[in-house]
Design a protein around this motif. Structure first.
Motif, PDB file in Angstrom:
ATOM      1  N   THR A 165      24.934  13.149  21.587  1.00  0.00           N
ATOM      2  CA  THR A 165      24.028  14.290  21.673  1.00  0.00           C
ATOM      3  C   THR A 165      24.755  15.614  21.531  1.00  0.00           C
ATOM      4  OG1 THR A 165      24.202  14.232  24.090  1.00  0.00           O
ATOM      5  CG2 THR A 165      22.374  13.036  23.078  1.00  0.00           C
ATOM      6  N   ASP A 166      26.049  15.664  21.882  1.00  0.00           N
ATOM      7  CA  ASP A 166      26.835  16.881  21.719  1.00  0.00           C
ATOM      8  C   ASP A 166      27.623  16.820  20.416  1.00  0.00           C
ATOM      9  OD1 ASP A 166      25.943  17.887  24.119  1.00  0.00           O
ATOM     10  OD2 ASP A 166      27.587  16.966  25.265  1.00  0.00           O
ATOM     11  N   SER A 201      31.132  15.318  21.193  1.00  0.00           N
ATOM     12  CA  SER A 201      31.235  14.135  22.054  1.00  0.00           C
ATOM     13  C   SER A 201      31.755  12.919  21.301  1.00  0.00           C
ATOM     14  CB  SER A 201      29.877  13.819  22.687  1.00  0.00           C
ATOM     15  OG  SER A 201      28.912  13.567  21.696  1.00  0.00           O
ATOM     16  N   ALA A 226      34.751  11.694  23.753  1.00  0.00           N
ATOM     17  CA  ALA A 226      34.511  10.480  24.542  1.00  0.00           C
ATOM     18  C   ALA A 226      35.609   9.435  24.306  1.00  0.00           C
ATOM     19  CB  ALA A 226      33.127   9.911  24.234  1.00  0.00           C
ATOM     20  N   THR A 242      21.624   5.117  24.133  1.00  0.00           N
ATOM     21  CA  THR A 242      22.463   5.690  25.179  1.00  0.00           C
ATOM     22  C   THR A 242      23.476   6.672  24.592  1.00  0.00           C
ATOM     23  OG1 THR A 242      22.258   3.634  26.428  1.00  0.00           O
ATOM     24  CG2 THR A 242      24.035   5.135  27.065  1.00  0.00           C
ATOM     25  N   ASP A 243      23.628   7.811  25.251  1.00  0.00           N
ATOM     26  CA  ASP A 243      24.625   8.789  24.828  1.00  0.00           C
ATOM     27  C   ASP A 243      26.017   8.265  25.139  1.00  0.00           C
ATOM     28  OD1 ASP A 243      25.503  11.570  24.026  1.00  0.00           O
ATOM     29  OD2 ASP A 243      26.211  11.526  26.095  1.00  0.00           O
ATOM     30  N   SER A 257      28.845   9.774  25.824  1.00  0.00           N
ATOM     31  CA  SER A 257      29.515  10.424  26.953  1.00  0.00           C
ATOM     32  C   SER A 257      28.953   9.928  28.282  1.00  0.00           C
ATOM     33  CB  SER A 257      29.377  11.943  26.855  1.00  0.00           C
ATOM     34  OG  SER A 257      30.034  12.443  25.709  1.00  0.00           O
ATOM     35  N   SER A 258      27.631   9.776  28.350  1.00  0.00           N
ATOM     36  CA  SER A 258      27.008   9.263  29.569  1.00  0.00           C
ATOM     37  C   SER A 258      27.451   7.834  29.846  1.00  0.00           C
ATOM     38  CB  SER A 258      25.490   9.331  29.457  1.00  0.00           C
ATOM     39  OG  SER A 258      25.048  10.655  29.274  1.00  0.00           O
ATOM     40  N   TYR A 259      27.528   7.040  28.793  1.00  0.00           N
ATOM     41  CA  TYR A 259      27.985   5.660  28.959  1.00  0.00           C
ATOM     42  C   TYR A 259      29.419   5.616  29.463  1.00  0.00           C
ATOM     43  CZ  TYR A 259      29.459   0.918  27.830  1.00  0.00           C
ATOM     44  OH  TYR A 259      29.969  -0.356  27.904  1.00  0.00           O
ATOM     45  N   ASP A 292      31.057   7.885  31.248  1.00  0.00           N
ATOM     46  CA  ASP A 292      31.089   8.278  32.659  1.00  0.00           C
ATOM     47  C   ASP A 292      30.608   7.136  33.545  1.00  0.00           C
ATOM     48  OD1 ASP A 292      31.982  10.781  31.915  1.00  0.00           O
ATOM     49  OD2 ASP A 292      29.982  11.682  31.927  1.00  0.00           O
ATOM     50  N   PHE A 293      29.604   6.410  33.072  1.00  0.00           N
ATOM     51  CA  PHE A 293      29.054   5.292  33.844  1.00  0.00           C
ATOM     52  C   PHE A 293      30.085   4.184  34.013  1.00  0.00           C
ATOM     53  CE2 PHE A 293      26.884   1.201  34.008  1.00  0.00           C
ATOM     54  CZ  PHE A 293      25.987   1.391  35.036  1.00  0.00           C
ATOM     55  N   LYS A 352      33.091   5.138  36.209  1.00  0.00           N
ATOM     56  CA  LYS A 352      32.722   5.120  37.622  1.00  0.00           C
ATOM     57  C   LYS A 352      32.786   3.701  38.170  1.00  0.00           C
ATOM     58  CE  LYS A 352      28.870   6.058  40.768  1.00  0.00           C
ATOM     59  NZ  LYS A 352      27.456   6.519  40.886  1.00  0.00           N
TER      60      LYS A 352
END
Length: 251
Positions: A61-62, A65, A69, A148-149, A151-153, A155-156, A159
């Motif tokens: 999305t960015d 990214s 990423a 799914t983005d 970058s979000s993936y 970070d997930f 974590k």
């Protein structure tokens, strides 16, 4: 006074040298893998891609990214790979100040902590991810396209890597607490009901809000708790601090 200052300065120089060596090892590993950054990210994303319905895909999305990423993942992976050498530098720095009995215990603990941390990451990737992502994709409402983005993936998954890596260090934490006299195996066994509740609470806090990942973190934590108590009992026994002191005086 001069001698004390000189000794402290020598220790600071050695600490700086050890830290520089550790950072250099991370840099060397990172530089050797940066060319394969996209391939590494593709491998890490396989558990999600394998559970996506036909036509599902990951998106960026960015604007930057798609570059940052994989770059970020490669840095973290370089730190993970260099961890044994980093711990060796830490060991080399503190070893001269330890007694012989302490050296015999610290070296296996460092090896064990590295192995357990890697085991936690492997467990999350090969066991937890397929189950969690299958659950998430199966509960998507009708008409919703899963995209799914990246970058979000990232970070997930990072974590969860850290959560399972740290959670798998429970035996090391138990051994250290018993070694320092903070607790003993017998006391830990009496607190087992609270440990069970605490494991599921920690699983709830460190994992996504689904019962699968919470349980998959809590159950290994409970098993590793029992392993840690067993090893601590073999190493230190179930005696209290006064008994240990008397035994040391006898020796």
């Amino acid at each position: 006074m001069t001698q004390t200052s000189h000794t402290l300065f020598d220790h600071l120089l050695e600490l700086r040298t050890r830290l520089l060596k550790a950072l250099l090892s991370v840099l060397v590993i990172f530089c050797s893998m940066i060319y394969f950054a996209n391939d590494i990210y593709e491998y890490v994303s396989k558990p999600l891609l394998a559970t996506m319905p036909e036509g599902g895909q990951m998106i960026a999305t960015d604007v930057a990214s798609s570059f940052f990423a994989p770059f970020k993942l490669t840095i973290v992976l370089a730190v993970f790979i260099a961890m044994p050498y980093i711990l060796y530098q830490l060991w080399s720095f503190i070893a001269p100040g330890l007694y012989r009995k302490e050296k015999r215990l610290i070296a296996p603990l460092m090896f064990g902590s590295t192995f357990l941390f890697y085991s936690g990451i492997a467990f999350s990737y090969f066991v937890v991810f397929p189950l969690v992502f299958s659950f998430f994709t199966s509960v998507a409402p009708a008409g919703v396209t899963i995209a799914t983005d990246i970058s979000s993936y990232l970070d997930f998954v990072l974590k969860l890597f850290f959560a399972f890596g740290i959670a798998f260090e429970i035996p090391i934490a138990i051994i250290l607490m018993c070694w320092t006299g903070f607790t003993d195996p017998q006391s830990l066994r009496k607190k087992r009901p609270y440990i069970v509740v605490g494991a599921f609470v920690i699983g709830m806090l460190l994992t996504p809000p689904d019962i699968i990942s919470q349980t998959l973190l809590a159950i290994p934590m409970l098993i590793l708790f029992e392993v840690g108590v067993f090893i601590a009992a073999m190493q230190f026994g179930d005696t209290n601090d006064e008994d240990i002191d008397d035994a040391d005086r006898t020796d």
